[in-house]
Write an enzyme that holds these catalytic residues in place. Structure first.
Site, mmCIF file in Angstrom:
data_model
loop_
_atom_site.group_PDB
_atom_site.id
_atom_site.type_symbol
_atom_site.label_atom_id
_atom_site.label_comp_id
_atom_site.label_asym_id
_atom_site.label_seq_id
_atom_site.Cartn_x
_atom_site.Cartn_y
_atom_site.Cartn_z
ATOM 1 N N HIS A 294 73.731 81.173 -2.662
ATOM 2 C CA HIS A 294 74.884 80.564 -1.995
ATOM 3 C C HIS A 294 74.975 78.910 -1.947
ATOM 4 O O HIS A 294 76.021 78.489 -2.279
ATOM 5 C CB HIS A 294 74.687 80.971 -0.536
ATOM 6 C CG HIS A 294 75.803 80.669 0.377
ATOM 7 N ND1 HIS A 294 77.188 81.053 0.008
ATOM 8 C CD2 HIS A 294 75.978 79.931 1.523
ATOM 9 C CE1 HIS A 294 78.017 80.332 1.002
ATOM 10 N NE2 HIS A 294 77.389 79.810 1.925
ATOM 11 N N HIS A 304 77.843 69.381 2.957
ATOM 12 C CA HIS A 304 76.459 69.954 2.836
ATOM 13 C C HIS A 304 75.650 69.486 1.848
ATOM 14 O O HIS A 304 74.637 69.815 1.055
ATOM 15 C CB HIS A 304 76.824 71.586 2.388
ATOM 16 C CG HIS A 304 77.481 72.410 3.295
ATOM 17 N ND1 HIS A 304 77.259 72.759 4.468
ATOM 18 C CD2 HIS A 304 78.882 72.857 3.196
ATOM 19 C CE1 HIS A 304 78.154 73.525 5.287
ATOM 20 N NE2 HIS A 304 79.285 73.620 4.075
ATOM 21 N N VAL A 332 79.872 75.179 -0.482
ATOM 22 C CA VAL A 332 81.073 73.981 -0.419
ATOM 23 C C VAL A 332 82.418 74.516 -0.830
ATOM 24 O O VAL A 332 82.564 74.972 -1.921
ATOM 25 C CB VAL A 332 80.534 72.880 -1.392
ATOM 26 C CG1 VAL A 332 81.466 71.886 -1.549
ATOM 27 C CG2 VAL A 332 78.863 72.361 -1.137
#
Length: 440
Positions: A294, A304, A332
């Site tokens: 992920h 992030h 993202v």
């Protein structure tokens, strides 16, 4: 508007789109967010099977998953190659249910069918009840087409993405985390299941989890409770002890799904399992190696930033040693494709990293990037869309990313990829560094 003027504007727009696709950091006027979808049909108002989805479950087998409101409904799947003519029956599947505060799930069924013929259409029904569904098994040989879409959610952008995917002649869908965006509201798992059913019941969906699947309540509810109950993947078939990381083979491609939210240091179960799995890969049988998780390791987006650094430090040498060809991640909410990279430097033996967390989530796009663009970054754009990865043969594959421009799918990035196995300078685990890392 004058039709002739409209045509001129359309041609002008196509020309601008073509130019935008040719530059590394393409900009365009982004349409605004779209509303969250509201499913009008109550999943629990009928005892019929619903939220049907399928996944690969070992060689020539498919796991069929669905939900019913009827406790007595059997975990049985009838299937055959002609409509309404079910020549085979699979019984003895598992049934799960779970409670989450005031919510109680339906009865979640998982039944494995097979052995099945390759590249064949099957008709099936669940629990002895109609409606009838149909699925197509993947081919056993090249070429094979994967669709990749991350961070889906349940917005009108999601609907647009799914519509574009439905027009694609693909064999398997890969989803690198963040499925329903239920975020503790368990009924949203049900509406997501209904939303994706037309596609997920027809082609295998191979998924991994993201942060929106965690849904833990300390001392009350465990991590990934809903996800693990609803989306059972091929972990047992691949020798994993956890539904959060697993692997599978399909048509000359070995795919490894890893967990960004489970321990991944070199003493962890995930690391040991991954190393053992990489060592078992036969590149003559599966010359392509794809890894999915992920949280991206290579992203020049401001969103992030650095969240994948710890996992990258622990596991990047492992992926490099194994000769990984391409890595897909999400998280993202934008698209980015790297060059072949390893330890932040361009490397002809490193994998291409693709961030594709732009399926259509409710949180919107991550539009701000780091400047200047890093040397390893080849293309980046904050837009919703999906990707298509066609593995043509043992040495070459074609990747393309299709941006959702309003309701049209626009191919905005594409590249040919050569497998590391076919590069004598790399050759994955047969290299000196590969043997050292994988056998340590």
């Amino acid at each position: 508007m004058d039709p002739r003027l409209n045509n001129v504007l359309r041609l002008l727009f196509m020309a601008v789109s073509f130019f935008a696709a040719s530059v590394t950091t393409a900009e365009y006027i982004r349409p605004p967010r779209r509303k969250i979808l509201r499913l009008t049909k109550d999943p629990f108002s009928s005892s019929d099977p619903h939220q049907v989805h399928i996944s690969l479950a070992g060689d020539k087998h498919i796991r069929v998953s669905w939900v019913t409101s009827d406790k007595s409904s059997p975990s049985r799947v009838e299937y055959g190659t002609s409509p309404g003519n079910y020549t085979s029956v699979a019984e003895g599947g598992e049934t799960k249910t779970y409670s989450y505060l005031v919510y109680k799930s339906g009865y979640i069924h998982h039944t494995v069918i097979g052995p099945l013929k390759d590249d064949t259409v099957y008709y099936y029904r669940c629990g002895g009840k109609y409606p009838e569904f149909q699925l197509k098994t993947p081919p056993s040989k090249f070429p094979i087409m994967f669709v990749v879409a991350g961070d889906l959610g349940q917005t009108e952008w999601t609907k647009s993405t799914l519509g574009h995917i439905q027009q694609c002649k693909y064999d398997v869908l890969l989803l690198p985390g963040d499925l329903s965006y239920a975020d503790y509201i368990q009924a949203h798992w049900d509406t997501f299941g209904m939303l994706v059913q037309p596609l997920a019941s027809a082609r295998p969906w191979m998924v991994t989890h993201g942060n929106h699947e965690i849904e833990t309540i300390p001392l009350v509810k465990e991590w990934f409770l809903s996800y693990n109950a609803r989306w059972v993947m091929a972990f047992a078939e691949s020798g994993s002890n956890s539904n959060l990381y697993y692997s599978f083979d399909v048509a000359g491609v070995h795919v490894v799904m890893l967990s960004s939210y489970t321990s991944f240091d070199d003493h962890s179960d995930q690391y040991r399992w991954a190393k053992a799995d990489f060592l078992k890969v036969d590149r003559k049988k599966t010359p392509w190696l794809v890894v999915i998780f992920h949280v991206p390791w290579y992203s020049s987006n401001n969103a992030h930033r650095g969240e994948g650094n710890a996992m990258k430090a622990a596991m990047e040498p492992l992926l490099y040693a194994a000769g990984t060809d391409i890595v897909f991640s999400g998280h993202v909410h934008a698209y980015e494709r790297s060059k072949q990279v390893y330890k932040d430097k361009n490397d002809q033996c490193g994998p291409i990293h693709i961030t594709i967390g732009d399926g259509g989530n409710r949180e919107g796009l991550a539009t701000r990037y780091k400047d200047p663009q890093p040397v390893w970054s080849a293309f980046r754009q904050a837009s919703f869309g999906h990707g298509e990865f066609e593995v043509v043969n043992s040495t070459h594959a074609h990747w393309s990313w299709h941006r959702n421009n309003d309701d049209e799918s626009v191919q905005s990035d594409k590249v040919w990829v050569t497998s590391s196995w076919s590069n004598p300078a790399c050759n994955g685990k047969n290299s000196k560094e590969g043997r050292k890392v994988l056998n340590s």
